[in-house]
Structure formats: C-alpha cells, structure tokens
Design a protein around this motif. Structure first.
Motif, mmCIF file in Angstrom:
data_model
loop_
_atom_site.group_PDB
_atom_site.id
_atom_site.type_symbol
_atom_site.label_atom_id
_atom_site.label_comp_id
_atom_site.label_asym_id
_atom_site.label_seq_id
_atom_site.Cartn_x
_atom_site.Cartn_y
_atom_site.Cartn_z
ATOM 1 N N LEU A 71 2.392 11.211 -9.356
ATOM 2 C CA LEU A 71 2.507 10.265 -8.250
ATOM 3 C C LEU A 71 3.603 10.745 -7.309
ATOM 4 C CD1 LEU A 71 2.302 6.868 -10.202
ATOM 5 C CD2 LEU A 71 0.464 8.022 -8.950
ATOM 6 N N TRP A 72 3.454 10.408 -6.046
ATOM 7 C CA TRP A 72 4.370 10.869 -5.006
ATOM 8 C C TRP A 72 4.718 9.680 -4.118
ATOM 9 C CZ3 TRP A 72 3.246 16.100 -2.094
ATOM 10 C CH2 TRP A 72 4.289 16.389 -1.197
ATOM 11 N N ARG A 73 6.012 9.471 -3.890
ATOM 12 C CA ARG A 73 6.459 8.418 -2.982
ATOM 13 C C ARG A 73 6.614 9.035 -1.596
ATOM 14 N NH1 ARG A 73 10.212 6.712 -5.877
ATOM 15 N NH2 ARG A 73 9.630 4.615 -6.531
ATOM 16 N N LEU A 74 5.725 8.645 -0.669
ATOM 17 C CA LEU A 74 5.745 9.243 0.666
ATOM 18 C C LEU A 74 5.339 8.229 1.733
ATOM 19 C CD1 LEU A 74 2.512 9.667 1.297
ATOM 20 C CD2 LEU A 74 2.809 11.775 0.010
ATOM 21 N N HIS A 75 5.653 8.570 2.986
ATOM 22 C CA HIS A 75 5.253 7.740 4.111
ATOM 23 C C HIS A 75 3.851 8.124 4.565
ATOM 24 C CE1 HIS A 75 9.583 6.839 4.532
ATOM 25 N NE2 HIS A 75 9.172 5.757 5.152
ATOM 26 N N ALA A 76 3.092 7.114 4.955
ATOM 27 C CA ALA A 76 1.739 7.389 5.451
ATOM 28 C C ALA A 76 1.355 6.309 6.458
ATOM 29 C CB ALA A 76 0.748 7.472 4.291
ATOM 30 N N MET A 77 0.360 5.506 6.146
ATOM 31 C CA MET A 77 -0.176 4.546 7.085
ATOM 32 C C MET A 77 0.916 3.635 7.651
ATOM 33 S SD MET A 77 -2.160 5.408 4.405
ATOM 34 C CE MET A 77 -1.930 4.110 3.195
ATOM 35 N N ARG A 78 0.896 3.496 8.979
ATOM 36 C CA ARG A 78 1.796 2.578 9.678
ATOM 37 C C ARG A 78 3.269 2.880 9.410
ATOM 38 N NH1 ARG A 78 -1.153 -0.364 6.566
ATOM 39 N NH2 ARG A 78 0.655 -1.453 5.695
ATOM 40 N N ARG A 79 3.597 4.121 9.075
ATOM 41 C CA ARG A 79 4.975 4.555 8.814
ATOM 42 C C ARG A 79 5.560 3.833 7.599
ATOM 43 N NH1 ARG A 79 9.433 3.983 13.470
ATOM 44 N NH2 ARG A 79 9.559 1.955 12.478
ATOM 45 N N THR A 80 4.687 3.359 6.724
ATOM 46 C CA THR A 80 5.109 2.619 5.532
ATOM 47 C C THR A 80 5.262 3.571 4.355
ATOM 48 O OG1 THR A 80 3.994 0.607 6.278
ATOM 49 C CG2 THR A 80 4.418 0.785 3.927
ATOM 50 N N LEU A 81 6.215 3.270 3.472
ATOM 51 C CA LEU A 81 6.434 4.075 2.283
ATOM 52 C C LEU A 81 5.501 3.602 1.176
ATOM 53 C CD1 LEU A 81 8.266 6.358 1.206
ATOM 54 C CD2 LEU A 81 9.795 4.574 0.322
ATOM 55 N N PHE A 82 4.768 4.543 0.575
ATOM 56 C CA PHE A 82 3.813 4.241 -0.483
ATOM 57 C C PHE A 82 4.056 5.139 -1.696
ATOM 58 C CE2 PHE A 82 1.534 3.056 3.390
ATOM 59 C CZ PHE A 82 0.923 1.867 3.042
ATOM 60 N N VAL A 83 3.551 4.714 -2.839
ATOM 61 C CA VAL A 83 3.382 5.587 -4.001
ATOM 62 C C VAL A 83 1.905 5.945 -4.039
ATOM 63 C CG1 VAL A 83 3.374 5.715 -6.517
ATOM 64 C CG2 VAL A 83 5.303 4.652 -5.326
ATOM 65 N N VAL A 84 1.600 7.243 -4.015
ATOM 66 C CA VAL A 84 0.209 7.705 -3.959
ATOM 67 C C VAL A 84 -0.025 8.755 -5.043
ATOM 68 C CG1 VAL A 84 0.300 7.361 -1.459
ATOM 69 C CG2 VAL A 84 0.536 9.668 -2.381
ATOM 70 N N PRO A 85 -1.290 8.986 -5.415
ATOM 71 C CA PRO A 85 -1.582 10.091 -6.336
ATOM 72 C C PRO A 85 -1.237 11.428 -5.681
ATOM 73 C CG PRO A 85 -3.417 8.539 -6.234
ATOM 74 C CD PRO A 85 -2.495 8.188 -5.113
ATOM 75 N N THR A 86 -0.503 12.262 -6.375
ATOM 76 C CA THR A 86 -0.083 13.548 -5.817
ATOM 77 C C THR A 86 -1.277 14.387 -5.379
ATOM 78 O OG1 THR A 86 1.907 13.548 -7.195
ATOM 79 C CG2 THR A 86 1.183 15.668 -6.324
ATOM 80 N N GLU A 87 -2.354 14.324 -6.142
ATOM 81 C CA GLU A 87 -3.528 15.137 -5.815
ATOM 82 C C GLU A 87 -4.169 14.728 -4.492
ATOM 83 O OE1 GLU A 87 -6.858 12.561 -8.329
ATOM 84 O OE2 GLU A 87 -6.019 14.402 -9.183
ATOM 85 N N LEU A 88 -3.802 13.550 -3.977
ATOM 86 C CA LEU A 88 -4.372 13.064 -2.717
ATOM 87 C C LEU A 88 -3.360 13.108 -1.574
ATOM 88 C CD1 LEU A 88 -6.362 9.981 -4.075
ATOM 89 C CD2 LEU A 88 -7.270 12.230 -3.430
#
Length: 404
Positions: A71-88
């Motif tokens: 899992l990766w904690r990164l910014h994405a949609m709407r400049r919001t911070l998310f936890v996402v699957p690293t493979e994605l």
C-alpha cells in the motif's frame, strides 16, 4: 433496455462491495475494493479497516504500508491524500495525481517569484540536492533533511491576501515531490494517529520505478476501478470524485464502454457493461465508519444512503464525520467524549434489533481503541457535540437529535 437500480438495490450493493459486514479478508482487499482509503486524517485508514476486516489490528495496516509495502500513501483525486494499492499507483498518477502535481509545482514556482531568480531552475536544483540525500537508501525526518539541505528551512510566503502565511519551504517541496511519486511517506513519526512521516525515495522504497501511464489511459483505468466499487454513479458523482472536467469524464466513460442505468427519481447513472452482483447481500448489518471514510465520500449525490441527515454529519466544506450505518444507509453518528467510550446518537428509528447491533459495534470499537480518543481532523456538528458529553443516545432520542 438500460439496467435499473432502486435505492434499496444500491444500498445492498454498497454493503457487499464495501465490506460493511466486515467481510474483507485483508487490509489490502478492503482498500482495493473501495478503490482507496482517505488518509487526510491519519486515523481514518485504521478505523476504516477495523470496520471492514475481521480481527483487524493497527499493526496489520502498518505492516501492509511499511513492511510489505503493498500500500502507498499518496495524493491523487482532488489533491486529497489516500492509501492506495501500490500496484495501482500509476493509475492514480495518470488518472488524477499528475495533473494535480503539475498545478502544485506551478503554484510553488509562483510563490518563489521575487525571492529567487528563475524559480523553476532554482527549484529543480534544490530538488536534485534533496533527492541526492536519499542515495544511501535510508529514510529521514523533515528536520533531518533540512539539516542536510539548509534551504529547506527557508521560509516562503504562500497564499494571498488574508489567506497568506509564512511556512518552511520543506512543507511545500517535500509535499510536491511525494505528489510526483519521487518521495514516499515512510513510517509515521509517532502513533497511528500521527500526521508526521519519515520520507524515503520512492524507487528505493519499493525496489522499482513506476512506469507512467498516459493520462487518457490513467483516467479510463481509474474510472473502471471507481465504477466497479461505486457504480451506478451519476455524472455529478464521477466528476466530483475524480475532479475531472465534463469533457474528460465523458471521454473516460466512452473509453471503458460504460452504459447508462436508470436510478430512482428518474436520475441517470452509469455502470460498467459487465457489471453484476455475484453474491447475496447479508441482512441486519450495522457498521461504524470513521470521518472521511471512502464510502460516504464516494458520491456527491447522497440522498439514497444519507437521507436528510447531512446537516449534523457533514462540515461546511462537505467533509463527513463518523457515521452509523444499518443495511447500507446512514442512521446516525458517533463520537468519543474524554473517557474514550464510543457514544452513539441515532437520527432516526431503527428498531430494537438494529439498535442492539449498533450498541455491540460501539462496545467493540471502544474495546479496540482501548482508551485512545480519536478526534477527527474535520469535525462535523454531531461529532463535536458527542465529544463533549458521555451519554449514549439510542433511537429514543432520534426526534430530538434530528435538529442538531
């Protein structure tokens, strides 16, 4: 003939697909099946996982983030911070994060105008020196990086007018480099409620580089993930969740071959062409979700699961507080007074059986928290009120609480 979904149909899908009956087999599965966990509030991913994964421990999410690194904690949609699957990660980058990062870099360069000559070149030079620090493969605190690269401690003026302020350059540059997938937030510098993280070079942390996707492909793949979890969704829902323009949203819908669906009230939604339910929906499901949880934050048009409870449960900026659910609909909220016990207030009648299930969930969460008091970063009116008292409200209080 287009598929048709009643509000009841949509709530049943929500229970199953979002694991509101605690059916996720792992933290990674829970994250992937709701696309991403919100992480602007550092406590949200932990409480969101507790609600969806049986026998969840905070260390399970820590292990997935920092040891297994799936899992990766990164910014994405709407400049919001998310936890996402690293493979994605490349999907979130191409579909949303890269465009946001580009705007953030241009804004930082504008803030540097007048302070340095040729801000773009000056910033690029500073960036290269910061990234060089990570050549030893270690991770660092922000203060340690500022010791190694003193310019990071330089204060700059951000914002404008009454919204302007002086901040260390490190707070903006490290944020930007993480948004560009050059840095990763490594382990938290504190407890699981901490929003301070150590930093590491992304390529070294994950042992590989992320191959970027073209924006069109990224948006198509991101929309596929979204509709798999949140469909049927309206154009308003999709644009709000992604932050895309109408043009980009329509192009992505065409790219994935989405089909229109009839919703209650003559609304038009969209689903994937191969969408279908393969499992029965459990009944009698009570769930406590945290503030900023991905489920209630997944749609802009929310009446079908929210009813008329927005006032007490969302703040003025549209951020939701902690919520109580029964069979895929919001029936109340929860909070924690200083003694740490989870306090519930229902906003409508739910019946004795559902009330008992809710009480059991509240007791289980109180036990799991073990005295830890979680104060949401974005506070809704009902949560703030419950945090100041120690009364446990049940359906008998629904009439009084509906005006909160």
């Amino acid at each position: 003939m287009p598929p048709r979904f009643t509000d009841e149909d949509r709530r049943a899908r929500l229970v199953t697909r979002h694991h509101l009956a605690r059916t996720a087999t792992s933290v990674g599965r829970a994250v992937q099946d709701v696309v991403a966990f919100h992480s602007s509030d550092p406590a949200t991913p932990y409480l969101a996982a507790w609600a969806r994964v049986g026998s969840f421990l905070a260390s399970d999410l820590d292990r997935a983030l920092y040891d297994e690194r799936g899992l990766w904690r990164l910014h994405a949609m709407r400049r919001t911070l998310f936890v996402v699957p690293t493979e994605l990660a490349a999907v979130f980058d191409g579909g949303a994060g890269r465009a946001v990062a580009g705007k953030e870099r241009r804004r930082l360069e504008q803030w540097l105008e007048g302070d340095v000559d040729d801000p773009a070149r000056w910033l690029a030079d500073l960036e290269s020196r910061v990234l060089a620090v990570f050549g030893d493969g270690l991770d660092y605190r922000t203060t340690e990086l500022a010791d190694a690269v003193p310019e990071l401690a330089r204060e700059i003026t951000v914002g404008s007018g009454k919204w302007s302020g002086r901040v260390p350059l490190s707070s903006r540059l490290l944020y930007l480099l993480a948004m560009e997938l050059k840095l990763v937030r490594a382990s938290a510098a504190g407890t699981w409620r901490s929003s301070q993280y150590r930093w590491a070079a992304a390529d070294g942390w994950f042992g590989r580089s992320i191959e970027p996707l073209e924006s069109e492909q990224g948006r198509a793949e991101l929309l596929t993930l979204y509709l798999r979890a949140f469909g049927p969704a309206t154009m308003t829902d999709m644009r709000w969740w992604t932050g895309w323009t109408v043009r980009d949203t329509k192009a992505a819908l065409e790219a994935v071959g989405a089909v229109e669906a009839e919703l209650s009230g003559s609304a038009v939604g969209h689903v994937l062409a191969d969408d279908g339910d393969s499992t029965d929906t459990p009944e009698g499901v009570a769930t406590l979700l945290p503030g900023l949880d991905s489920t209630p934050m997944g749609w802009k048009e929310r009446t079908w699961f929210l009813g008329d409870h927005a006032g007490p449960l969302y703040d003025r900026n549209g951020n939701i507080g902690p919520t109580v659910w029964v069979d895929g609909r919001i029936v109340g909220g929860w909070g924690q007074p200083p003694d740490g016990e989870v306090a519930i207030r229902l906003l409508e009648e739910v019946g004795a059986q559902a009330a008992d299930m809710i009480d059991s969930e509240a007791a289980a969460l109180t036990q799991w928290l073990d005295g830890t008091v979680v104060t949401p970063r974005f506070r809704a009116p009902l949560e703030k009120e419950l945090s100041r008292c120690c009364l446990l409200y049940t359906s008998d209080a629904a009439d009084e609480s509906s005006s909160v």
